[in-house]
Design a protein around this motif. Structure first.
Motif, PDB file in Angstrom:
ATOM      1  N   PRO A 127       0.799  -1.233   0.000  1.00 38.73           N
ATOM      2  CA  PRO A 127       0.000   0.000   0.000  1.00 38.73           C
ATOM      3  C   PRO A 127       0.833   1.286   0.000  1.00 38.73           C
ATOM      4  O   PRO A 127       0.371   2.323  -0.469  1.00 38.73           O
ATOM      5  N   ILE A 128       2.046   1.200   0.522  1.00 39.96           N
ATOM      6  CA  ILE A 128       2.899   2.405   0.563  1.00 39.96           C
ATOM      7  C   ILE A 128       3.268   2.800  -0.877  1.00 39.96           C
ATOM      8  O   ILE A 128       3.214   3.965  -1.258  1.00 39.96           O
ATOM      9  N   ARG A 129       3.622   1.795  -1.669  1.00 43.89           N
ATOM     10  CA  ARG A 129       3.976   2.083  -3.067  1.00 43.89           C
ATOM     11  C   ARG A 129       2.753   2.537  -3.848  1.00 43.89           C
ATOM     12  O   ARG A 129       2.850   3.400  -4.725  1.00 43.89           O
ATOM     13  N   VAL A 130       1.616   1.962  -3.507  1.00 48.02           N
ATOM     14  CA  VAL A 130       0.386   2.428  -4.166  1.00 48.02           C
ATOM     15  C   VAL A 130       0.138   3.892  -3.790  1.00 48.02           C
ATOM     16  O   VAL A 130      -0.201   4.721  -4.644  1.00 48.02           O
ATOM     17  N   MET A 131       0.342   4.220  -2.528  1.00 48.01           N
ATOM     18  CA  MET A 131       0.182   5.621  -2.097  1.00 48.01           C
ATOM     19  C   MET A 131       1.112   6.537  -2.903  1.00 48.01           C
ATOM     20  O   MET A 131       0.713   7.611  -3.350  1.00 48.01           O
ATOM     21  N   LYS A 132       2.346   6.078  -3.059  1.00 43.66           N
ATOM     22  CA  LYS A 132       3.319   6.872  -3.841  1.00 43.66           C
ATOM     23  C   LYS A 132       2.770   7.136  -5.249  1.00 43.66           C
ATOM     24  O   LYS A 132       2.820   8.253  -5.756  1.00 43.66           O
ATOM     25  N   ALA A 256       8.747   3.469   2.275  1.00 40.50           N
ATOM     26  CA  ALA A 256       8.398   4.872   1.996  1.00 40.50           C
ATOM     27  C   ALA A 256       9.643   5.706   1.706  1.00 40.50           C
ATOM     28  O   ALA A 256       9.671   6.512   0.775  1.00 40.50           O
ATOM     29  N   ARG A 257      10.696   5.486   2.479  1.00 44.04           N
ATOM     30  CA  ARG A 257      11.921   6.261   2.262  1.00 44.04           C
ATOM     31  C   ARG A 257      12.579   5.869   0.937  1.00 44.04           C
ATOM     32  O   ARG A 257      13.131   6.713   0.246  1.00 44.04           O
ATOM     33  N   HIS A 258      12.464   4.585   0.604  1.00 51.37           N
ATOM     34  CA  HIS A 258      13.037   4.111  -0.661  1.00 51.37           C
ATOM     35  C   HIS A 258      12.449   4.898  -1.822  1.00 51.37           C
ATOM     36  O   HIS A 258      13.155   5.277  -2.763  1.00 51.37           O
ATOM     37  N   CYS A 259      11.137   5.184  -1.751  1.00 48.14           N
ATOM     38  CA  CYS A 259      10.517   5.927  -2.870  1.00 48.14           C
ATOM     39  C   CYS A 259      10.372   7.413  -2.516  1.00 48.14           C
ATOM     40  O   CYS A 259       9.516   8.106  -3.060  1.00 48.14           O
ATOM     41  N   ASP A 260      11.226   7.866  -1.606  1.00 45.41           N
ATOM     42  CA  ASP A 260      11.401   9.295  -1.331  1.00 45.41           C
ATOM     43  C   ASP A 260      10.171   9.978  -0.731  1.00 45.41           C
ATOM     44  O   ASP A 260       9.914  11.145  -1.015  1.00 45.41           O
ATOM     45  N   MET A 261       9.422   9.230   0.043  1.00 45.74           N
ATOM     46  CA  MET A 261       8.353   9.883   0.802  1.00 45.74           C
ATOM     47  C   MET A 261       8.944  10.376   2.121  1.00 45.74           C
ATOM     48  O   MET A 261       9.870   9.765   2.653  1.00 45.74           O
ATOM     49  N   LYS A 262       8.373  11.486   2.630  1.00 47.29           N
ATOM     50  CA  LYS A 262       8.797  11.959   3.951  1.00 47.29           C
ATOM     51  C   LYS A 262       7.992  11.198   4.994  1.00 47.29           C
ATOM     52  O   LYS A 262       6.818  10.884   4.763  1.00 47.29           O
TER      53      LYS A 262
END
Ligand SMILES: O=P(O)(O)O[C@H]1O[C@H](CO)[C@@H](O)[C@H]1O
Length: 313
Positions: A127-132, A256-262
């Motif tokens: 879901p984190i990647r989907v959020m991204k 999340a950090r991997h795809c540069d989310m704060k």
């Protein structure tokens, strides 16, 4: 919906997941979803709502009511999302809630996925990647956790300053397997996992809300679960500087950090970690859920204020 198990305890029935589509193995024999499949999930969601969230919130165990303050809410049950896992834990409803907190477009996960449910870490973090892919820039991960720091009390809120990825030490990481550069680099740094600016804001807002006496800052670790820890395990974790113990969050934050989310992390201390053999009490999930309920109003106010402040950064 819940059913009773043979001991009379309420549990959610395990639901069948949609057929898993083989794309690539992550080296542990797990099939993984490709970027395109995750894009399909995101595109499906974008057809279901006009909300374009910039902040994603994960509601911890017993903290699902955080999403109840979302206005213009559009709820999408996990069962209705193609190739999405489903929630099996009591205290995790199993739906995405799109809407607004104040003026800010958000999406909340009322129900997260845990390793002990049988999902590989990459799937817990899907879901984190989907959020991204939905356009989310900031992840707010909340969790229920046992307080290991002896100064912590039940009901305290711990701003996560850092984590120790114990499961990673044992070679289990959500980023294992082929790396897709469209999400992020093969070797992402993790020394700035929990955004410093957000942590400063969270302390300031806590002061304004007169939460000084319950706000803490500390280090979280995630164990695989589902059993709570032995006394010896907790004593070891204490020695290495862990303040709060749970069974989630760390792998979500890494993804999340991997795809540069704060990232902002917040633990609700729902129980005291028992580090003494003489203590009669035992950790239990009911207590975890009760403390979530006890703190629900305060958490809603705090998280709403943080969303407002974070959206300005
Ligand atoms: O981390 P969250 O989902 O808040 O829940 C915590 O509470 C549950 C145990 O009571 C475990 O799932 C643990 O991880």
């Amino acid at each position: 919906m819940s059913v009773q198990n043979m001991n009379g305890t309420k549990v959610k029935p395990a639901k069948e997941t949609l057929p898993e589509v083989e794309v690539e193995s992550n080296g542990n024999g797990h099939k993984m979803y490709s970027y395109e499949m995750l894009e399909e999930i995101a595109n499906f969601l974008l057809t279901k709502t006009n909300i374009r969230p910039i902040i994603g919130i994960i509601c911890g165990s017993g903290m699902g009511s955080l999403a109840d303050t979302i206005t213009d809410a559009e709820r999408i049950p996990y069962e209705e999302i193609p190739n999405f896992p489903t929630s099996t834990v009591e205290g995790h409803h199993g739906q995405l809630v799109f809407g607004r907190l104040g003026e800010v477009p958000v999406v909340a996960m009322q129900g997260r996925f845990h390793y002990y449910e049988g999902y590989p870490l990459w799937k817990c973090c899907l879901p984190i990647r989907v959020m991204k892919l939905l356009g989310v820039k900031t992840l707010m991960a909340t969790n229920a956790a046992g307080g290991l720091n002896p100064s912590y009390k039940i009901g305290d809120l711990m701003i996560v300053t850092d984590h120790i990825n114990l499961m990673g030490f044992a070679g289990n990481n959500p980023l294992q397997g082929p790396n897709d550069e469209r999400f992020g680099p093969r070797f992402p740094p993790m020394n700035k996992a929990y955004n410093y600016e957000y942590r400063k804001i969270a302390k300031k807002v806590a002061k304004e809300l007169k939460l000084d006496n319950i706000i803490r800052e500390g280090i979280y670790t995630c164990l695989g679960g589902p059993n709570f820890e032995t006394v010896a395990e907790l004593r070891m974790l204490k020695m290495v500087g862990v303040d709060a113990v749970g069974m989630s969050t760390v792998h979500e934050v890494i993804t999340a950090r991997h795809c540069d989310m704060k990232v902002f992390g917040l633990s609700l201390i729902t129980n005291e970690c028992i580090t003494n053999y003489e203590v009669e009490a035992e950790a239990n999930h009911e207590e975890v859920l009760d403390v979530g309920k006890m703190r629900q109003d305060l958490l809603r106010e705090y998280i709403s204020r943080l969303v407002h402040e974070f959206s300005k950064v």
